[in-house]
Design a protein around this motif. Structure first.
Motif, PDB file in Angstrom:
ATOM      1  N   ASN B 203       0.802  -1.230   0.000  1.00  0.00           N
ATOM      2  CA  ASN B 203       0.000   0.000   0.000  1.00  0.00           C
ATOM      3  C   ASN B 203       0.835   1.280   0.000  1.00  0.00           C
ATOM      4  OD1 ASN B 203       0.869   0.189   2.645  1.00  0.00           O
ATOM      5  ND2 ASN B 203      -1.049  -0.626   3.489  1.00  0.00           N
ATOM      6  N   LEU B 223      -8.792  -0.704  -2.368  1.00  0.00           N
ATOM      7  CA  LEU B 223      -7.500  -0.061  -2.080  1.00  0.00           C
ATOM      8  C   LEU B 223      -7.481   0.511  -0.662  1.00  0.00           C
ATOM      9  CD1 LEU B 223      -6.700   1.825  -5.420  1.00  0.00           C
ATOM     10  CD2 LEU B 223      -5.577  -0.225  -4.551  1.00  0.00           C
ATOM     11  N   LEU B 226      -6.998  -2.112   1.767  1.00  0.00           N
ATOM     12  CA  LEU B 226      -5.601  -2.565   1.782  1.00  0.00           C
ATOM     13  C   LEU B 226      -4.676  -1.555   2.463  1.00  0.00           C
ATOM     14  CD1 LEU B 226      -5.285  -3.960  -1.867  1.00  0.00           C
ATOM     15  CD2 LEU B 226      -5.360  -5.320   0.221  1.00  0.00           C
ATOM     16  N   PHE B 228      -4.226   1.727   1.403  1.00  0.00           N
ATOM     17  CA  PHE B 228      -3.731   2.817   0.548  1.00  0.00           C
ATOM     18  C   PHE B 228      -4.301   4.133   1.079  1.00  0.00           C
ATOM     19  CE2 PHE B 228      -2.804  -0.624  -2.274  1.00  0.00           C
ATOM     20  CZ  PHE B 228      -1.837  -0.173  -3.160  1.00  0.00           C
TER      21      PHE B 228
END
Lengths: 341, 277
Positions: B203, B223, B226, B228
């Motif tokens: 990330n 995302l 995860l 990010f």
């Protein structure tokens, strides 16, 4: 300060029109609009609210952009732009004059729109103070002084006289050419008239509008609030408000086949129409509520955000008078707290 | 008197090559009449193409600025202008104006970063410009991961370039996927958002997304799960446009005009805009 008898105005129109094309409020089929003066035209200089604003003079409702000649696989572009000749627009009210500044900040920022710019530079603007502002007016909410509009020349109607004052070099040059028609006017008379106008405006029903009290954060926070559904409920999506609005500047670019050539032109468009944002892939504003909200958010929040706090509304009140469903920006302003406490 | 430059007046260009990428996507190679590139652009920018008598539309420039000979547009057939473009043959003239819009921050934010590109279908078009720009300035950027998916193997745009060039590039990881099983396809099957989670890119990468809204929505969710950060996620917007220069009002969202303030936006910027795109 100069002055001329109102009864002598036809002479003034003739004189100006002999020098430059003259555009001013003219009555045709019971509607008063800015139109080109010709001998015998029914001039209605003192009509407070023309049907449409004078934005047509610089940003016409339809305007040719360029021509194309297509021959098999080949294309030729023909630049149809003409150099604009000087012309005079007379009788422009303070609100409509301020609207030019709103348009300038769209068309004259980089990249400059030369179609607009050439006309704007060629235009000599004669403004007229509003001697009888009416109940749909609310220019004061936007700090516009209807008693002393700017422009190349400012005029005031006081009794049976029209007072005349040149502000810019362009205005002084025009005045010089027609000065024989005028006599010296008294500044004090105009000052008194200005005070009276200011007083009248302070008593208007919309004088309690205060855009500075508008809660912009609230408008952004309540982007999804029920207020918008309620405010827009009766909106027909006819787009009348956008067409009579002196600051609305959205346009479409289209083409038509003119014999062997293809003409590309632009024409006014309206964010109130559902096709405005429709794409092959979808429609970001499928409901009339969203389109209605976009129009007012743009005028009261987005445009000021990008233009040093200048609103994209000048309080001319045309939408107030013309909306078939009695919707208008004043109702929106009030709904979001824009009233003097 | 020399007339002032007018942004709305295009230049005539000529199509010098047409490549059929998928059943409904063709890539058009375009040069000016003097045989040179019609303009200098940055990755992520767009241009207005028109066919007089049919109309004008905005397309992302798919070739990299490092390509000095020509510009390319990968165009999916989905409306009047695109359908007409698809019927054209080499040698056909079209009009071009641009480039327009704000590019990907390749010279600032992206410099030195590990990059994750995620595309769906024709969404690869604008990303191809950045990806090839990075390949041509390899030392300025970190590792590159590309997750690209489409409906079927036949709908992968630029498949040849991906296989022959991108997959062979040092520190380039390419992950291809298609929506449904297909004869002859030995690669991954499944939707892009799920695949992104499966390949598990660290990330710390800067992510760039382009594709259909539904793909963007679910990929973005993935995302964020995860880990990010929004400030490291970029995407491009697409709205109806007529002028391309921030005047006709059509692509206005909040205080922004997609044509001049976009089409590239960071997710943190999109969070500030009303949800109308």
């Amino acid at each position: 300060m100069l002055k001329i008898d109102i009864s002598s105005l036809p002479l003034l129109y003739e004189k100006i029109a002999s020098l430059y094309p003259l555009v001013l409020p003219i009555k045709k089929a019971n509607e008063v609009n800015y139109d080109k003066y010709s001998n015998g035209a029914e001039v209605s200089l003192f009509t407070l609210k023309t049907n449409k604003s004078p934005k047509d003079m610089f940003f016409p409702q339809t305007e040719d952009l360029m021509k194309f000649k297509v021959d098999g696989q080949k294309i030729e572009i023909i630049d149809t732009r003409k150099e604009a000749q000087p012309f005079v627009v007379m009788g422009v009210k303070a609100c409509d004059y301020k609207a030019f500044e709103v348009l300038d900040r769209v068309f004259l920022v980089d990249p400059i729109d030369t179609y607009y710019k050439t006309k704007r530079e060629a235009g000599i603007i004669i403004t007229l103070a509003c001697d009888r502002p009416e109940e749909s007016c609310f220019c004061k909410a936007f700090n516009i002084d209807a008693s002393s509009p700017l422009g190349d020349i400012t005029t005031w109607k006081v009794g049976d006289k029209l007072f005349w004052k040149a502000n810019t070099q362009k205005g002084k040059d025009l005045t010089e050419k027609i000065k024989d028609l005028f006599t010296e006017g008294d500044e004090k008379t105009v000052e008194k008239a200005k005070q009276e106008i200011t007083e009248t405006i302070s008593k208007l029903p919309f004088s309690n509008i205060d855009v500075n009290a508008l809660s912009k954060d609230e408008m952004l926070d309540t982007f999804k609030s029920d207020k918008w559904s309620k405010l827009s409920e009766a909106c027909l999506g006819c787009g009348t408000c956008t067409f009579v609005c002196p600051t609305c500047q959205c346009f479409d670019i289209r083409e038509f086949n003119a014999n062997d050539k293809i003409m590309r032109f632009r024409c006014w468009d309206s964010c109130m129409y559902k096709d405005f944002t429709k794409t092959a892939g979808g429609q970001p504003r499928p409901t009339q509520m969203q389109r209605f909200r976009q129009r007012f958010m743009h005028k009261l929040v987005y445009y000021p955000e990008n233009n040093d706090g200048l609103y994209s509304c000048v309080g001319c009140g045309r939408c107030v008078k013309k909306c078939p469903s009695h919707l208008n920006i004043v109702k929106v302003i009030k709904a979001f707290g824009g009233e003097k406490k | 008197m020399e007339k002032e430059f007018e942004a709305l007046i295009p230049q005539v260009c000529v199509i010098t090559d047409i490549r059929k990428d998928t059943p409904d996507v063709k890539t058009f190679r375009v040069v000016a009449l003097d045989g040179k590139k019609p303009f200098i652009h940055k990755p992520g920018q767009c241009a207005m193409l028109s066919i007089p008598g049919v109309g004008e539309a905005l397309f992302s420039i798919t070739s990299s600025p490092t390509q000095t000979e020509y510009v390319e547009f990968s165009i999916k057939k989905c409306g009047c202008v695109t359908e007409m473009l698809h019927s054209f043959e080499v040698g056909q003239q079209i009009t071009v104006r641009g480039p327009y819009g704000r590019c990907f921050p390749v010279d600032t934010v992206f410099k030195g970063k590990d990059m994750l590109f995620i595309a769906g279908g024709i969404g690869l078009a604008p990303l191809r410009s950045v990806i090839n720009y990075i390949r041509d300035n390899r030392k300025d950027y970190g590792k590159v991961a590309i997750v690209y998916g489409s409906r079927s193997a036949d709908d992968l745009v630029d498949y040849k370039e991906i296989i022959d060039e991108w997959q062979k590039e040092k520190d380039f990881d390419v992950y291809l996927t298609i929506d449904r099983e297909q004869e002859g396809w030995t690669g991954h099957v499944g939707f892009v958002p799920n695949y992104v989670k499966e390949v598990n890119i660290p990330n710390t990468y800067t992510a760039v997304l382009c594709g259909p809204p539904i793909m963007i929505k679910f990929t973005l969710q993935g995302l964020l799960e995860l880990g990010f950060e929004k400030k490291n996620i970029y995407t491009t917007l697409e709205l109806r446009m007529k002028c391309g220069i921030g005047k006709c009002g059509r692509c206005n969202v909040g205080g922004k005009y997609v044509c001049k303030d976009g089409p590239v936006f960071c997710m943190t910027e999109l969070d500030e805009l009303p949800d109308e795109y």
